[in-house]
Design a protein around this motif. Structure first.
Motif, PDB file in Angstrom:
ATOM      1  N   TYR A  65       0.340  54.095 -56.700  1.00  0.00           N
ATOM      2  CA  TYR A  65       1.708  53.731 -56.305  1.00  0.00           C
ATOM      3  C   TYR A  65       1.914  52.227 -56.434  1.00  0.00           C
ATOM      4  O   TYR A  65       2.891  51.766 -57.033  1.00  0.00           O
ATOM      5  N   LEU A  66       0.973  51.448 -55.889  1.00  0.00           N
ATOM      6  CA  LEU A  66       1.083  49.992 -55.971  1.00  0.00           C
ATOM      7  C   LEU A  66       0.970  49.519 -57.419  1.00  0.00           C
ATOM      8  O   LEU A  66       1.686  48.599 -57.838  1.00  0.00           O
ATOM      9  N   THR A  67       0.093  50.160 -58.204  1.00  0.00           N
ATOM     10  CA  THR A  67      -0.049  49.790 -59.614  1.00  0.00           C
ATOM     11  C   THR A  67       1.252  50.024 -60.371  1.00  0.00           C
ATOM     12  O   THR A  67       1.669  49.186 -61.185  1.00  0.00           O
ATOM     13  N   ALA A  68       1.887  51.158 -60.106  1.00  0.00           N
ATOM     14  CA  ALA A  68       3.150  51.463 -60.787  1.00  0.00           C
ATOM     15  C   ALA A  68       4.223  50.440 -60.440  1.00  0.00           C
ATOM     16  O   ALA A  68       4.989  50.000 -61.309  1.00  0.00           O
ATOM     17  N   LEU A  69       4.286  50.029 -59.180  1.00  0.00           N
ATOM     18  CA  LEU A  69       5.265  49.024 -58.778  1.00  0.00           C
ATOM     19  C   LEU A  69       4.943  47.664 -59.393  1.00  0.00           C
ATOM     20  O   LEU A  69       5.836  46.945 -59.840  1.00  0.00           O
ATOM     21  N   VAL A 452      -0.766  40.926 -60.630  1.00  0.00           N
ATOM     22  CA  VAL A 452      -1.961  41.447 -59.973  1.00  0.00           C
ATOM     23  C   VAL A 452      -1.764  41.290 -58.473  1.00  0.00           C
ATOM     24  O   VAL A 452      -1.468  40.191 -57.989  1.00  0.00           O
ATOM     25  N   TRP A 453      -1.936  42.407 -57.738  1.00  0.00           N
ATOM     26  CA  TRP A 453      -1.603  42.429 -56.314  1.00  0.00           C
ATOM     27  C   TRP A 453      -2.760  43.002 -55.501  1.00  0.00           C
ATOM     28  O   TRP A 453      -3.458  43.904 -55.953  1.00  0.00           O
ATOM     29  N   GLN A 454      -2.924  42.469 -54.308  1.00  0.00           N
ATOM     30  CA  GLN A 454      -3.999  42.892 -53.411  1.00  0.00           C
ATOM     31  C   GLN A 454      -3.391  43.404 -52.104  1.00  0.00           C
ATOM     32  O   GLN A 454      -2.369  42.900 -51.632  1.00  0.00           O
ATOM     33  N   ASN A 475      -3.836  46.000 -61.087  1.00  0.00           N
ATOM     34  CA  ASN A 475      -3.414  45.226 -62.253  1.00  0.00           C
ATOM     35  C   ASN A 475      -2.168  45.861 -62.860  1.00  0.00           C
ATOM     36  O   ASN A 475      -2.222  46.981 -63.373  1.00  0.00           O
ATOM     37  N   GLY A 476      -1.058  45.136 -62.809  1.00  0.00           N
ATOM     38  CA  GLY A 476       0.187  45.664 -63.350  1.00  0.00           C
ATOM     39  C   GLY A 476       0.541  45.127 -64.723  1.00  0.00           C
ATOM     40  O   GLY A 476       1.657  45.344 -65.198  1.00  0.00           O
ATOM     41  N   THR A 477      -0.391  44.435 -65.385  1.00  0.00           N
ATOM     42  CA  THR A 477      -0.085  43.856 -66.697  1.00  0.00           C
ATOM     43  C   THR A 477      -0.090  44.889 -67.810  1.00  0.00           C
ATOM     44  O   THR A 477       0.431  44.642 -68.892  1.00  0.00           O
ATOM     45  N   GLY A 478      -0.721  46.030 -67.578  1.00  0.00           N
ATOM     46  CA  GLY A 478      -0.839  47.032 -68.631  1.00  0.00           C
ATOM     47  C   GLY A 478      -2.025  46.815 -69.538  1.00  0.00           C
ATOM     48  O   GLY A 478      -2.272  47.626 -70.443  1.00  0.00           O
ATOM     49  N   GLN A 483      -7.089  49.328 -61.765  1.00  0.00           N
ATOM     50  CA  GLN A 483      -7.640  48.933 -60.475  1.00  0.00           C
ATOM     51  C   GLN A 483      -8.809  47.990 -60.713  1.00  0.00           C
ATOM     52  O   GLN A 483      -9.818  48.356 -61.288  1.00  0.00           O
ATOM     53  N   LEU A 484      -8.666  46.762 -60.259  1.00  0.00           N
ATOM     54  CA  LEU A 484      -9.670  45.744 -60.507  1.00  0.00           C
ATOM     55  C   LEU A 484     -10.716  45.684 -59.404  1.00  0.00           C
ATOM     56  O   LEU A 484     -11.820  45.180 -59.626  1.00  0.00           O
ATOM     57  N   TYR A 485     -10.387  46.185 -58.233  1.00  0.00           N
ATOM     58  CA  TYR A 485     -11.297  46.044 -57.095  1.00  0.00           C
ATOM     59  C   TYR A 485     -10.954  47.103 -56.062  1.00  0.00           C
ATOM     60  O   TYR A 485      -9.777  47.399 -55.828  1.00  0.00           O
ATOM     61  N   CYS A 486     -11.971  47.685 -55.450  1.00  0.00           N
ATOM     62  CA  CYS A 486     -11.767  48.627 -54.350  1.00  0.00           C
ATOM     63  C   CYS A 486     -12.971  48.559 -53.433  1.00  0.00           C
ATOM     64  O   CYS A 486     -14.105  48.789 -53.872  1.00  0.00           O
TER      65      CYS A 486
END
Length: 506
Positions: A65-69, A452-454, A475-478, A483-486
């Protein structure tokens, strides 16, 4: 012959058989009860594991969801209320896997940067509001000593720790004045080795001597929560604020990047492109013929520094002429004058619509410069978001001084309630925060974007006190992984009451 009197019948033992049967029945009953208890335990364990798997899927849905936004344009994100401090988009979101079971599983995304005392900020954190460690090294190559100066803006940082950090991430083997390279680490029992590269996660910096979890990540969440604190069956925060000691992770990152696109998501026009025909067509389509002629003419003839000449009329670009000049900054367009030889030893001028004395507060700069770029990369890393960065991060930008940083903070907080309205960092020039010379110095290092959002994902069930929580970076750059980190945080106490997610405070 044996006398009859010699026969003595054995005593009857009818009760013994009954006792044996009773014992057997009891044992069978106990075995059955044990089996039932075992089955009940297995059933509960299976049910708990099922709930856990459900929550894992909910957390994964929250990440998607966050990635899509994050992948939407800045204009679209702004129309939705932005990705930070937006309860409508990030508080108590329902996830349905079975159409017959509605409103069972939920998630919330909480910002770790903006949780004030006794309240919750729903949303994510823009990694472009932090200094990228790779960019820090690039700044240091251009401006020797800049990396140390940037790091020293962070609270609690010392020259010694700054040099240790820089030696850890740079590629050379020469120690700085207070730093250390491989030879020093080899003599320690820990067997540590300098990475000599930017780490993939900030946690690796804990291997540097003197770097504690407290310094890097701030207050340990396990210590921020009282073991006995409860709220409706959930653990609760007992300290006044989880950000009393924020930690250096709020100022540095290894992730920040953004698409090189306009506010509405179109690729920016690379004004130093060698194909002048295509460049002119794209400029004409987006900005009009006047801008297209001016920019292409500059690429062919350069800037005119002479006295006033006749203004060119009915100018037609000669595309047979080669490109000989390039822009060093998009801001070169302000006050630009291009001289066009007419073959009669005279010069006709093309003059920029942006006059140095009249552009401020006119609302012209942002829409124009949002369309243009001198960087042809589709994704750019490390630029600092001047609308969201802290004062410490702003002071770490090359060519930034305390007065300018304070003016930026005052301007963005007082003039425009929703900073997402700034579509380009040139608003600093338009609003008089900086002059043209300062803007040219700062522009290569700043942005108003970031893809890129955390955030902290809390997944929970509506009908029973069960939850899990993860820290994620998306990562929203495409480009690259979404997902860069979890980091799975379920083995740690949740620093906010889950019940507070419904109320936004506790």
């Amino acid at each position: 012959m044996i006398p009859q009197s010699a026969y003595r019948p054995a005593p009857r033992r009818c009760g013994l058989v009954l006792l044996i049967v009773t014992i057997l029945l009891v044992l069978i009953g106990l075995g059955a009860m044990g089996f039932v208890a075992l089955m009940q335990t297995e059933h509960q364990a299976t049910k708990l594991r099922g709930d856990e798997m459900l929550l894992e899927n909910v957390a994964a849905s929250a990440s998607d969801y966050l990635t899509a936004l994050a992948g939407r344009s800045r204009k679209q994100r702004s129309e939705l209320g932005g990705l930070s401090e937006n309860p409508v988009m990030f508080q108590h979101q329902s996830v349905t896997f079975d159409p017959e079971q509605l409103d069972v599983a939920h998630f919330a995304i909480v910002s770790t940067l903006t949780i004030p005392s006794r309240s919750i900020a729903f949303g994510a954190t823009n990694e472009s509001a932090k200094i990228h460690l790779q960019t820090l090294l690039e700044w240091d190559r251009r401006f020797p000593g800049q990396a140390q100066r940037s790091l020293l803006q962070m609270p609690g940082m010392t020259i010694e720790l700054a040099d240790l950090l820089l030696d850890w991430i740079d590629s050379d083997s020469t120690p700085r004045m207070y730093g250390a390279e491989q030879d020093k680490y080899a003599n320690q029992r820990s067997g540590r080795a300098t990475r000599n590269a930017v780490p993939q996660v900030l946690d690796e910096l804990l291997a540097i001597p003197g770097f504690s979890r407290q310094l890097l990540f701030g207050d340990d969440l396990d210590h921020a929560v009282s073991p006995g604190a409860k709220s409706n069956g959930f653990q609760g925060l007992t300290s006044d604020s989880m950000n009393e000691h924020p930690g250096w992770a709020q100022y540095i990152t290894v992730y920040s990047k953004e698409r090189n696109t306009t506010y509405d998501g179109q690729p920016r026009i690379y004004i130093n492109h060698t194909d002048l025909v295509s460049l002119h067509h794209e400029l004409d389509t987006r900005l009009g013929r006047e801008w297209a002629d001016l920019i292409v003419a500059y690429r062919q003839f350069g800037q005119h520094h002479g006295r006033s000449e006749q203004v060119a009329s009915n100018f037609q670009v000669d595309f047979t002429l080669p490109s000989r000049f390039v822009f060093s900054s998009e801001l070169d367009l302000i006050g630009l004058r291009v001289g066009i030889p007419d073959g009669k030893r005279s010069i006709r001028l093309l003059v920029s619509p942006l006059k140095p004395e009249s552009y401020r507060s006119a609302g012209e700069l942002e829409p124009i410069f949002d369309q243009l770029a001198i960087d042809e990369r589709t994704v750019v890393s490390g630029r600092i978001n001047v609308d969201e960065a802290s004062r410490e991060v702003l002071l770490g930008i090359p060519k930034m001084d305390p007065v300018t940083a304070d003016r930026i903070l005052a301007s963005r907080n007082s003039n425009i309630p929703n900073v997402a309205g700034h579509i380009h960092p040139v608003w600093l020039l338009e609003q008089g925060v900086v002059d043209l010379g300062q803007m040219k110095q700062l522009l290569p290092f700043v942005t108003t974007g970031g893809d890129v959002w955390q955030g902290i994902v809390v997944a929970y069930l509506a009908d029973r006190p069960m939850f899990l929580w993860d820290e994620i970076v998306v990562n929203g750059t495409g480009q690259g992984s979404s997902q860069l980190y979890c980091k799975d945080l379920r083995d740690r106490r949740l620093p906010i009451p889950v019940a507070a997610i419904f109320l936004s405070t506790w």
